[in-house]
Design a protein around this motif. Sequence first.
Motif, PDB file in Angstrom:
ATOM      1  N   ARG A   1     -83.381  52.606  -5.363  1.00 21.13           N
ATOM      2  CA  ARG A   1     -82.225  52.423  -4.473  1.00 21.13           C
ATOM      3  C   ARG A   1     -81.805  50.947  -4.462  1.00 21.13           C
ATOM      4  N   LYS A   2     -82.789  50.046  -4.405  1.00 19.18           N
ATOM      5  CA  LYS A   2     -82.487  48.616  -4.392  1.00 19.18           C
ATOM      6  C   LYS A   2     -81.810  48.207  -5.699  1.00 19.18           C
ATOM      7  N   LYS A   3     -82.338  48.669  -6.825  1.00 19.67           N
ATOM      8  CA  LYS A   3     -81.743  48.334  -8.118  1.00 19.67           C
ATOM      9  C   LYS A   3     -80.321  48.866  -8.216  1.00 19.67           C
ATOM     10  N   LEU A   4     -80.128  50.114  -7.787  1.00 19.74           N
ATOM     11  CA  LEU A   4     -78.796  50.702  -7.849  1.00 19.74           C
ATOM     12  C   LEU A   4     -77.818  49.976  -6.930  1.00 19.74           C
ATOM     13  N   THR A   5     -78.290  49.562  -5.766  1.00 18.90           N
ATOM     14  CA  THR A   5     -77.433  48.811  -4.850  1.00 18.90           C
ATOM     15  C   THR A   5     -77.024  47.486  -5.476  1.00 18.90           C
ATOM     16  N   GLU A   6     -77.972  46.799  -6.103  1.00 13.70           N
ATOM     17  CA  GLU A   6     -77.662  45.533  -6.761  1.00 13.70           C
ATOM     18  C   GLU A   6     -76.651  45.734  -7.885  1.00 13.70           C
ATOM     19  N   ARG A   7     -76.846  46.786  -8.678  1.00 16.34           N
ATOM     20  CA  ARG A   7     -75.902  47.076  -9.768  1.00 16.34           C
ATOM     21  C   ARG A   7     -74.528  47.426  -9.211  1.00 16.34           C
ATOM     22  N   ASN A   8     -74.519  48.212  -8.143  1.00 13.27           N
ATOM     23  CA  ASN A   8     -73.257  48.588  -7.518  1.00 13.27           C
ATOM     24  C   ASN A   8     -72.516  47.354  -7.017  1.00 13.27           C
ATOM     25  N   ASN A   9     -73.245  46.450  -6.372  1.00  6.87           N
ATOM     26  CA  ASN A   9     -72.630  45.219  -5.884  1.00  6.87           C
ATOM     27  C   ASN A   9     -72.073  44.380  -7.034  1.00  6.87           C
ATOM     28  N   ALA A  10     -72.827  44.306  -8.124  1.00  2.94           N
ATOM     29  CA  ALA A  10     -72.359  43.546  -9.290  1.00  2.94           C
ATOM     30  C   ALA A  10     -71.103  44.189  -9.875  1.00  2.94           C
ATOM     31  N   LEU A  11     -71.099  45.518  -9.962  1.00  4.45           N
ATOM     32  CA  LEU A  11     -69.925  46.219 -10.485  1.00  4.45           C
ATOM     33  C   LEU A  11     -68.715  46.019  -9.579  1.00  4.45           C
ATOM     34  N   GLU A  12     -68.930  46.079  -8.272  1.00  4.76           N
ATOM     35  CA  GLU A  12     -67.826  45.866  -7.337  1.00  4.76           C
ATOM     36  C   GLU A  12     -67.248  44.462  -7.495  1.00  4.76           C
ATOM     37  N   ALA A  13     -68.115  43.475  -7.684  1.00  8.22           N
ATOM     38  CA  ALA A  13     -67.649  42.101  -7.882  1.00  8.22           C
ATOM     39  C   ALA A  13     -66.841  41.999  -9.178  1.00  8.22           C
ATOM     40  N   MET A  14     -67.313  42.668 -10.229  1.00  4.58           N
ATOM     41  CA  MET A  14     -66.587  42.654 -11.500  1.00  4.58           C
ATOM     42  C   MET A  14     -65.227  43.329 -11.358  1.00  4.58           C
ATOM     43  N   VAL A  15     -65.173  44.444 -10.655  1.00  2.00           N
ATOM     44  CA  VAL A  15     -63.910  45.151 -10.448  1.00  2.00           C
ATOM     45  C   VAL A  15     -62.934  44.273  -9.667  1.00  2.00           C
ATOM     46  N   MET A  16     -63.416  43.618  -8.642  1.00  3.35           N
ATOM     47  CA  MET A  16     -62.553  42.734  -7.858  1.00  3.35           C
ATOM     48  C   MET A  16     -62.016  41.589  -8.723  1.00  3.35           C
TER      49      MET A  16
END
Length: 97
Positions: A49-64
């Motif tokens: 869950r922690k790894k996926l959250t970190e990846r999700n946050n990174a992806l959201e930053a890239m999308v922004m």
Amino acid sequence: MSKKKFEQMWARKFLREMLSAVKECMGKLEESMEDTKEDSVQELRDSQRKKLTERNNALEAMVMALKKETMAMTMALSTRIEELERELALCRATVGK
């Protein structure tokens, strides 16, 4: 009762008691293994869950960042289109069309 039968009876009783003790220990060991297994599964879930959250946050930053870049590019292209339309209007006026 003969001495041999008496010894066999005690040996059987001792073996039954030992078997009972072993079964009890096995039961406790199995419970402990289940608890450990459940703890391990929970730790694995938390880790994933922690790894996926970190990846999700990174992806959201890239999308922004991509959205900002796209908006900047769109505005630049829009400005350039307006400039080209003005040039085209001047060229048409010069040529007489």
